[in-house]
Structures are given as C-alpha cells and as structure tokens.
Scaffold this active site. Sequence first.
Site, short mmCIF file in Angstrom:
data_model
loop_
_atom_site.label_atom_id
_atom_site.label_comp_id
_atom_site.label_asym_id
_atom_site.label_seq_id
_atom_site.Cartn_x
_atom_site.Cartn_y
_atom_site.Cartn_z
N ARG A 31 7.54 -14.45 2.64
CA ARG A 31 7.72 -14.70 4.08
C ARG A 31 6.59 -15.58 4.61
O ARG A 31 5.60 -15.80 3.91
CB ARG A 31 7.67 -13.36 4.81
CG ARG A 31 6.33 -12.66 4.57
CD ARG A 31 6.13 -11.39 5.36
NE ARG A 31 4.76 -10.93 5.25
CZ ARG A 31 4.27 -10.20 4.26
NH1 ARG A 31 5.04 -9.83 3.26
NH2 ARG A 31 2.99 -9.85 4.25
N HIS A 84 -9.61 -9.36 -1.50
CA HIS A 84 -8.20 -9.75 -1.41
C HIS A 84 -8.16 -11.24 -1.10
O HIS A 84 -8.52 -11.65 0.00
CB HIS A 84 -7.50 -8.94 -0.31
CG HIS A 84 -6.09 -9.37 -0.03
ND1 HIS A 84 -5.03 -8.53 -0.15
CD2 HIS A 84 -5.58 -10.56 0.35
CE1 HIS A 84 -3.92 -9.18 0.13
NE2 HIS A 84 -4.23 -10.42 0.45
N GLY A 143 0.78 -1.25 0.00
CA GLY A 143 0.00 0.00 0.00
C GLY A 143 0.80 1.29 0.00
O GLY A 143 0.26 2.35 -0.26
C1 MV4 Z 1 -4.82 -2.60 -6.60
C2 MV4 Z 1 -6.15 -2.27 -6.28
C3 MV4 Z 1 -7.04 -2.11 -7.32
N1 MV4 Z 1 -6.60 -2.24 -8.61
N2 MV4 Z 1 -4.45 -2.74 -7.89
C4 MV4 Z 1 -3.06 -2.45 -2.15
C5 MV4 Z 1 -1.78 -3.00 -1.62
C6 MV4 Z 1 -1.15 -3.81 -2.69
N3 MV4 Z 1 -1.02 -5.18 -2.28
C7 MV4 Z 1 -2.04 -3.68 -3.88
N4 MV4 Z 1 -3.20 -2.91 -3.47
C8 MV4 Z 1 -4.20 -2.67 -4.35
N5 MV4 Z 1 -3.87 -2.81 -5.64
C9 MV4 Z 1 -5.33 -2.53 -8.86
N6 MV4 Z 1 -4.92 -2.63 -10.12
C10 MV4 Z 1 -6.49 -2.15 -4.93
C11 MV4 Z 1 -5.50 -2.32 -3.96
C12 MV4 Z 1 -5.95 -2.14 -2.61
C13 MV4 Z 1 -6.04 -3.20 -1.72
C14 MV4 Z 1 -5.70 -4.49 -2.08
C15 MV4 Z 1 -5.82 -5.54 -1.19
C16 MV4 Z 1 -6.28 -5.30 0.10
C17 MV4 Z 1 -6.62 -4.04 0.46
C18 MV4 Z 1 -6.51 -2.98 -0.42
C19 MV4 Z 1 -6.86 -1.70 -0.01
C20 MV4 Z 1 -6.74 -0.66 -0.87
C21 MV4 Z 1 -6.28 -0.87 -2.17
#
Ligand code: MV4
Length: 446
Positions: free
Chosen positions: A292, A208, A165
């Site tokens: 991890r 997620h 994030g």
């Molecule tokens: C994204 C997304 C929507 N679309 N990528 C947040 C942390 C990183 N692991 C990737 N993340 C995100 N990538 C695209 N193309 C939304 C997030 C995201 C998110 C992802 C998983 C769990 C919580 C989140 C909270 C906000 C944004």
Amino acid sequence: MIGKVLIANRGEIAVRIIRACREMGIETVAVYSEADREALHTQLADEAVCIGPAPSAKSYLSMEQIISATVTSGADAVHPGFGFLSENSRFAELCEQCHITFIGPGSDIIRRMGNKQEARNTMTAAGVPVVPGSTDPLTDAEAGAKIAEKIGYPVIVKAALGGGGKGMRVAETPEEFEASFNTAQKEAQMAFGDGTMYLEHYVRHPRHIEFQILADQYGNTIHLGERDCSVQRNHQKMIEEAPSVALSEELRSRMGDAAVRAAKAAGYVNAGTVEFLLEDNGQFYFMEMNTRIQVEHPVTEWVTGIDLVKEQIRIADGRHLSYTQQDVKITGHAIECRINAENPSRNFRPSPGTITDMYLPGGKGVRIDSAIYSGYTVPPYYDSMLAKLIVHAKNRKEAIRKMRSVLGEVIIEGIDTNVDYQYEILNHPDFVSGEVDIEFIEKLCR
Ligand code: MV4
C-alpha cells in the site's frame, strides 16, 4: 484512461489523494460514514457518497458499499489509501472482476505478500537475506519446538497471516516455547481466523528500515531510498525520517538492490515498501512487504521530489515510470512526526472530541498533511492520527531544529494530543545523536 477516482478512505490520506487527483485533472468521489458528514474529505471531493453508519465494519470496510458507490458514481478507479481495505486481496479481486482499476498491485500480489511465510520463502529463493527460520507452515507447538532448537534461541513466533505485530510472541528459552507458541496462535486465530505460524531467530535491538519501491506494468522497478522508522510504540510508528543515519552509501546501495530484487521476485507492480530489520553490525534481513501507500510516504517524497500518489495513479493507468534509478537523488533530510488525539500521560489513551481552536504553522520546508480544522469533532470510531508534521532541511541537525520550531508553534485545543511528547523526543540526546532502535520509546517509558 482514469478520469474519475473513488477514494475508499477518510482523514488526511483521503485529502492527500483528492489533491493529487485534482492536480492531475481527475475527478474525485469521496465516501463517508454517518460520523464523517462534516469531515474535510467529504467536503473537498467533487462528489461524496454516504456508505453507512459510523463503525468502519459497516462503512469503510464494507466492500459491497464501496463497489456500489464506485459503479453508481461512474468512477473508473478506486484508491484504497492505507488501512481499511488497502491490503485486502478479496477487495482488489472484486474490483478486477467489476472492471474497476484498483490503484495498487494486483490481487494475486497482495495475497502472496499478505502471507508472511510465503513472502519469506519468495525472498529466500530470490537471494534476499532473511532471518534464519522455518520454511514450512506450523500448526502445533511440538513440531515448532524441534525447529526452534535448530534455529537457536531466542526465537520469535509469528502468524503467517499476521504483520504489524499481531499474533507475535518471543520465546527466550525452550521452557517458554510452548506457552509463547500457543498464545501467539490463539491471538492469530482470533485476529485472522487462521492459526498457521512460522518461526524466526529473534534479532535483538534492530532498527526498522524500509525501502520505498515503484514498479510499472512493464518490468521497470526502482527504489527511492529508505525511511528509518525505529521510533515507534506498540508497533505504532511515531517519527519517521529519510535518509537513515545508520546507512552508509554502500549499505544503502546493497539494501536498495535487495529491495528491488524483492519487488521483482514478487512480480510487484505499483508503489510498495520492503521492510528490513537492520542490526548494528550492518546485517539486514527482509521482514515484510507492504503493498500500500504508507503513512510516512511524505518523507520519501521530500528527499526525492517524487509525488508517490501521482505515480501510483499513473502506474495503475498503464503509464511507464516517470523516473529511472539514475534519476533518483536523495537531497537533504526529512522528518515526520505523527500527531495523535491521545494522552501520553494516560498510557496514550485516545482523546476524541471537538477541536475548539487550532493553529498549524507553515514556512519554508514545512508540510502539514491533516484533515482537521477549528470546530471539527474527532470521532471516536477511527484511528487517532490527526495530522502529520513533515519538515525538510539540508541536513538532519537542521531538520531536527525545524521540527522543534514547528512543534513549538502548533496549537490544538479542546482535545489531548501528543505534541508535547513529540517535542520531548526531538530533544532527547539519544534521538538527537541518532542512537535509536525499536525499543527506544519502551525504554523511555520505563
Ligand atoms: C522481528 C523482530 C526481531 N526478530 N523478527 C514486528 C512487526 C513485524 N513487522 C515484525 N516485527 C518484528 N519482527 C525477528 N526475527 C522484531 C520485530 C519488532 C519490531 C519490528 C519493527 C519495528 C518495531 C518492532 C517492535 C517490536 C518487534
């Protein structure tokens, strides 16, 4: 043969690893900062070495201190746990150079998966679905804006060395792009010392979903099913469960195949996690690979019966996987609630201090991973997670009921915790029906 492990971590995960070693007949060395003299991990290990003052930069993040404690204590392996040095490729490399077994993947794999753009390109080449996005490193907003037009708005700007994030901004329209790009880049430069960025189409309202994988040094790679980690706030997960209500057996099998393909494409060895975004239409996309053991590993342990930390040690020791894909059966439903020293009504402000009195329940289907005790003082220097409550029952409905019962029994006095907040979530109609996405908590706070 690994005979002695140094645990380069603190708190509940250090205790978790000490227990696994003890059960395997392996000696343990704890490291502790001056703030952790009375900590449980310091007391439970066979030996304990002080590695410096309270701030983690001078203790738990000090590679020199940890390597020297390893050499001095005669440990042949280091388990990094999560956070701290667990995904630091230079630390893994230093261990390799000093002939210390790093319990995790090789430094080259950590480095490759740590570059999220490179990881993305590796997955594209392996036929793992990724969100439409950029393929080459981006360093200026002008070049980015052209690619954003092709991808289609909304887009998300991400730091190549980011993850979890940090250094991320959404641009809803072309007008917003330059500002979003520059803000994300500045944040990335500050946090990672590198302003290389990449772009993806922004996926709205996803879940997620992450797959646990295990791979030995001989090319055997399996997945252990998924965890649904959609209940999170500011990229901090709050509740994790396995299996996910959003996956049919067919989708689980396709996502599991993709996760194994992802691990093989990375040349992966040891335990790892492949993160996906899942849309409500069943489309899924690779996000990142975590190299991890994760906080939420117990939910997978409970539905599979596999001890992930023991497998990590066995794999690092050159043993073959104890299981084939056919051996992996998902049984029942597990839920984990993270208990933090924080005050939800004060914007989740951390609440360190002394635990004056405490009661943690037990019973059938209840596991509590923690490193707290009555009289323990929670130091202000580290992460606020105090304990993980994990329950297992034959289905999700019964697991939710069991978790409510557990949360209702927990007593932690002297500091503020999120126990009552977790209880409210466990009673929220959208959580109970399983209709949650990554914005669930944010909407709750509005
Ligand atoms: C994204 C997304 C929507 N679309 N990528 C947040 C942390 C990183 N692991 C990737 N993340 C995100 N990538 C695209 N193309 C939304 C997030 C995201 C998110 C992802 C998983 C769990 C919580 C989140 C909270 C906000 C944004």
